[in-house]
Design a protein around this motif. Structure first.
Motif, mmCIF file in Angstrom:
data_model
loop_
_atom_site.group_PDB
_atom_site.id
_atom_site.type_symbol
_atom_site.label_atom_id
_atom_site.label_comp_id
_atom_site.label_asym_id
_atom_site.label_seq_id
_atom_site.Cartn_x
_atom_site.Cartn_y
_atom_site.Cartn_z
ATOM 1 N N GLU A 9 -11.763 0.980 6.678
ATOM 2 C CA GLU A 9 -11.398 0.782 5.275
ATOM 3 C C GLU A 9 -10.457 1.914 4.840
ATOM 4 O O GLU A 9 -10.785 3.083 5.051
ATOM 5 C CB GLU A 9 -12.630 0.890 4.368
ATOM 6 C CG GLU A 9 -13.770 -0.047 4.657
ATOM 7 C CD GLU A 9 -15.034 0.434 3.944
ATOM 8 O OE1 GLU A 9 -15.062 0.487 2.699
ATOM 9 O OE2 GLU A 9 -16.010 0.774 4.641
ATOM 10 N N THR B 222 -12.244 -3.218 -4.007
ATOM 11 C CA THR B 222 -12.388 -3.430 -2.562
ATOM 12 C C THR B 222 -11.707 -4.736 -2.143
ATOM 13 O O THR B 222 -11.620 -5.679 -2.927
ATOM 14 C CB THR B 222 -13.868 -3.526 -2.138
ATOM 15 O OG1 THR B 222 -14.445 -4.655 -2.782
ATOM 16 C CG2 THR B 222 -14.636 -2.267 -2.466
ATOM 17 N N ALA B 223 -11.282 -4.753 -0.899
ATOM 18 C CA ALA B 223 -10.795 -6.010 -0.314
ATOM 19 C C ALA B 223 -12.003 -6.929 -0.091
ATOM 20 O O ALA B 223 -13.151 -6.472 -0.141
ATOM 21 C CB ALA B 223 -10.094 -5.714 1.005
ATOM 22 N N THR C 59 0.871 -1.180 0.000
ATOM 23 C CA THR C 59 0.000 0.000 0.000
ATOM 24 C C THR C 59 0.903 1.223 0.000
ATOM 25 O O THR C 59 2.125 1.108 0.155
ATOM 26 C CB THR C 59 -0.943 0.023 1.222
ATOM 27 O OG1 THR C 59 -1.724 1.245 1.212
ATOM 28 C CG2 THR C 59 -0.202 -0.045 2.554
ATOM 29 N N HIS D 230 -8.399 -0.808 -0.086
ATOM 30 C CA HIS D 230 -9.078 -1.089 -1.366
ATOM 31 C C HIS D 230 -8.166 -0.579 -2.489
ATOM 32 O O HIS D 230 -8.408 0.475 -3.086
ATOM 33 C CB HIS D 230 -10.432 -0.381 -1.428
ATOM 34 C CG HIS D 230 -11.385 -0.740 -0.316
ATOM 35 N ND1 HIS D 230 -11.413 -1.967 0.290
ATOM 36 C CD2 HIS D 230 -12.374 -0.009 0.271
ATOM 37 C CE1 HIS D 230 -12.366 -1.982 1.211
ATOM 38 N NE2 HIS D 230 -12.955 -0.816 1.224
ATOM 39 N N LEU D 231 -7.112 -1.360 -2.748
ATOM 40 C CA LEU D 231 -6.044 -0.849 -3.617
ATOM 41 C C LEU D 231 -6.431 -0.827 -5.089
ATOM 42 O O LEU D 231 -7.127 -1.734 -5.562
ATOM 43 C CB LEU D 231 -4.797 -1.707 -3.410
ATOM 44 C CG LEU D 231 -3.493 -0.999 -3.791
ATOM 45 C CD1 LEU D 231 -3.133 0.071 -2.779
ATOM 46 C CD2 LEU D 231 -2.354 -2.006 -3.913
ATOM 47 N N ILE E 198 -0.894 -9.988 0.959
ATOM 48 C CA ILE E 198 -2.042 -9.751 0.074
ATOM 49 C C ILE E 198 -2.349 -11.018 -0.724
ATOM 50 O O ILE E 198 -1.576 -11.961 -0.737
ATOM 51 C CB ILE E 198 -1.748 -8.595 -0.906
ATOM 52 C CG1 ILE E 198 -0.443 -8.856 -1.677
ATOM 53 C CG2 ILE E 198 -1.688 -7.281 -0.153
ATOM 54 C CD1 ILE E 198 -0.236 -7.947 -2.871
ATOM 55 N N THR F 171 -5.922 -10.370 -6.359
ATOM 56 C CA THR F 171 -6.627 -9.091 -6.170
ATOM 57 C C THR F 171 -5.717 -7.982 -5.642
ATOM 58 O O THR F 171 -6.097 -6.814 -5.671
ATOM 59 C CB THR F 171 -7.778 -9.261 -5.158
ATOM 60 O OG1 THR F 171 -7.203 -9.641 -3.902
ATOM 61 C CG2 THR F 171 -8.779 -10.300 -5.615
ATOM 62 N N TYR F 172 -4.563 -8.347 -5.120
ATOM 63 C CA TYR F 172 -3.597 -7.388 -4.546
ATOM 64 C C TYR F 172 -4.132 -6.705 -3.279
ATOM 65 O O TYR F 172 -3.613 -5.674 -2.854
ATOM 66 C CB TYR F 172 -3.156 -6.326 -5.574
ATOM 67 C CG TYR F 172 -2.708 -6.900 -6.903
ATOM 68 C CD1 TYR F 172 -1.979 -8.081 -6.961
ATOM 69 C CD2 TYR F 172 -3.017 -6.264 -8.098
ATOM 70 C CE1 TYR F 172 -1.578 -8.616 -8.181
ATOM 71 C CE2 TYR F 172 -2.604 -6.790 -9.316
ATOM 72 C CZ TYR F 172 -1.886 -7.972 -9.344
ATOM 73 O OH TYR F 172 -1.481 -8.503 -10.544
ATOM 74 N N THR F 173 -5.207 -7.249 -2.717
ATOM 75 C CA THR F 173 -5.732 -6.697 -1.454
ATOM 76 C C THR F 173 -5.544 -7.743 -0.347
ATOM 77 O O THR F 173 -5.183 -8.899 -0.634
ATOM 78 C CB THR F 173 -7.228 -6.327 -1.576
ATOM 79 O OG1 THR F 173 -7.946 -7.493 -1.986
ATOM 80 C CG2 THR F 173 -7.444 -5.207 -2.582
ATOM 81 N N PRO G 104 -8.037 -2.922 5.977
ATOM 82 C CA PRO G 104 -7.924 -3.421 4.608
ATOM 83 C C PRO G 104 -7.826 -2.232 3.658
ATOM 84 O O PRO G 104 -8.484 -1.212 3.875
ATOM 85 C CB PRO G 104 -9.231 -4.189 4.385
ATOM 86 C CG PRO G 104 -10.130 -3.842 5.523
ATOM 87 C CD PRO G 104 -9.403 -3.017 6.515
#
Ligand code: PLP
Length: 403
Positions: free
Chosen positions: A178, A159-160, A89, A154-155, A109, A113-115, A152
């Motif tokens: 968030e 969203t995560a 992040t 949301h990158l 992560i 999804t990268y989250t 989390p």
């Protein structure tokens, strides 16, 4: 020598030229009333942004970083508490944890999804912490510190996976804030609620950045927190304004963390276009997906999980030999970004934390391969074709030379 940029990574001039008349009207209004701090423009923006996020309250502040810090403070973080987040992040997420007096704990992560990977979160809680059901406290075994909450991120506008994160939070008495700084308008399908939910309406509170390049960007600095908790909203309003609810009656020490009125007015103008801009980003992302379809072996595309409707703050692909692709794009005059090249646990700023290379393999692997391609609502199909042709040209040359 690289070409001067032909296709920018982000065009921030075009939207401001398109909306110039409406934006200048805000500045004139502020000049006419000298209402520069607080007042109706801030209150109106807060109402509108809360409604956009399907949240009850919005507290406008001067950056996403302060939004995070104020949310942690109002969620009851005590000095030395642990807050869990991800190493992939922007550093503001963890700076705010430290600024609120808390300690950072990382979990890895998810590869697609990268989250935040909920299974890694569970593993950290179950193998590194003890839960005292008598006082409802989760304690990190090595440091003996209380774990207070989860952040989390949301990158990239996605969203995560919030249901399993919220379930763990409920079980272990943790708050969820968030980090929605890159996800204005993103949606999450909660199986538990059997409903789509907007980023900003899922956790105890959510934080947004209005840094100019964000999906909703100010013409300067800005941020906001959304929440459905009236007491928390009132507390954060005090924190942002020197700890006062009434002028010169300071119940606590706070900060100078307000969003100024001109920025609020400018954000209200832009908010009316946000849904349309997000839709353009989604269409461009799908067009990128299609154009890259035949190169999927060598260009790993962003994946939208079924439970999310992303708003593509960034369009991030993965390639082998990312450094050579950067040189190739620079040569062709195509803008790009790397978000982010060094995982947070390996940054110099965090050499004091008990982490080392190898601790978060997914983050470390993807940090070496990711590259963000041009993505902004005004990106034209012609420009997009040039970007795709250039990336394909790179990967096909690489394949030929490696045969
Ligand atoms: C994920 C994330 N968190 C927090 C922030 C901090 O926002 P700001 O720059 O408005 O302080 C950003 C901004 O880049 C961000 O991308």
């Amino acid at each position: 020598m690289a070409n001067p940029t032909k296709i920018p990574f982000l065009d921030l001039v075009a939207p401001h030229q398109d909306l110039e008349t409406e934006l200048l009207a805000v500045v004139k209004k502020a000049f006419a009333t000298a209402g520069f701090i607080g007042g109706p423009m801030v209150e109106e923006f807060e109402r509108e942004f809360a409604a956009f996020c399907n949240a009850e309250y919005c507290v406008a502040v001067n950056s996403g970083t302060d939004a995070l810090r104020f949310a942690f403070m109002a969620a009851g973080v005590e000095p030395g508490d642990v807050i869990i987040t991800v190493p992939h992040t922007f550093i503001a997420t963890t700076e705010a944890i430290s600024q609120a007096g808390a300690q950072i704990a990382f979990v890895d992560i998810h590869e697609q999804t990268y989250t935040m990977d909920p299974s890694k979160l569970r593993e950290y809680i179950e193998t590194h912490c003890d839960f005292d059901s008598a006082d409802g406290k989760l304690i990190e075994r090595s440091s003996k510190r209380r774990v207070a909450g989860i952040v989390p991120v949301h990158l990239y506008g996605q969203t995560a996976d919030m249901d399993p994160i919220q379930e763990l939070a409920a079980k272990y008495n943790l708050f969820v804030i968030e980090d929605a700084c890159q996800a204005h308008g993103a949606e999450y399908f909660s199986k538990n609620a059997n409903a789509w939910k907007r980023a900003g309406s899922i956790g105890k509170a959510a934080t947004f950045s209005f840094y100019p390049g964000k999906n909703l960007g100010a013409c300067g600095e800005g941020g906001a927190i959304t929440t459905n908790d009236a007491a928390m909203a009132a507390h954060m309003k005090m924190i942002r304004d020197h700890g006062q609810a009434k002028k010169y009656y300071h119940d606590i020490e706070g900060y100078n963390g307000r969003l100024d009125s001109i920025q609020a007015g400018l954000l209200s103008v832009k908010l009316a276009y946000l849904a349309k801009w997000n839709e353009s980003r989604r269409m461009l992302a799908h067009r990128y997906h299609k154009l890259f379809d035949e190169s999927k072996e060598s260009v790993v595309l962003p994946q939208e999980a079924q439970w999310t409707k992303g708003v593509y703050h960034l369009y991030v692909v993965r390639v082998q030999d990312r450094d050579a692709l950067q040189a190739h794009l620079a040569e062709a005059g195509i803008g790009f970004g790397i978000h982010y090249p060094i995982p947070l646990h390996l940054q110099k700023a965090y050499r004091g934390l008990p982490y080392k290379k190898g601790d978060f393999p997914v983050t470390e692997r993807i940090a070496a391969e990711i590259i963000s391609l041009p993505m902004f609502p005004q990106l034209s199909p012609e420009q997009q074709d040039v970007v795709v042709a250039s990336v394909k040209d790179f990967v096909s040359t690489k394949m030929t030379s490696s045969r």
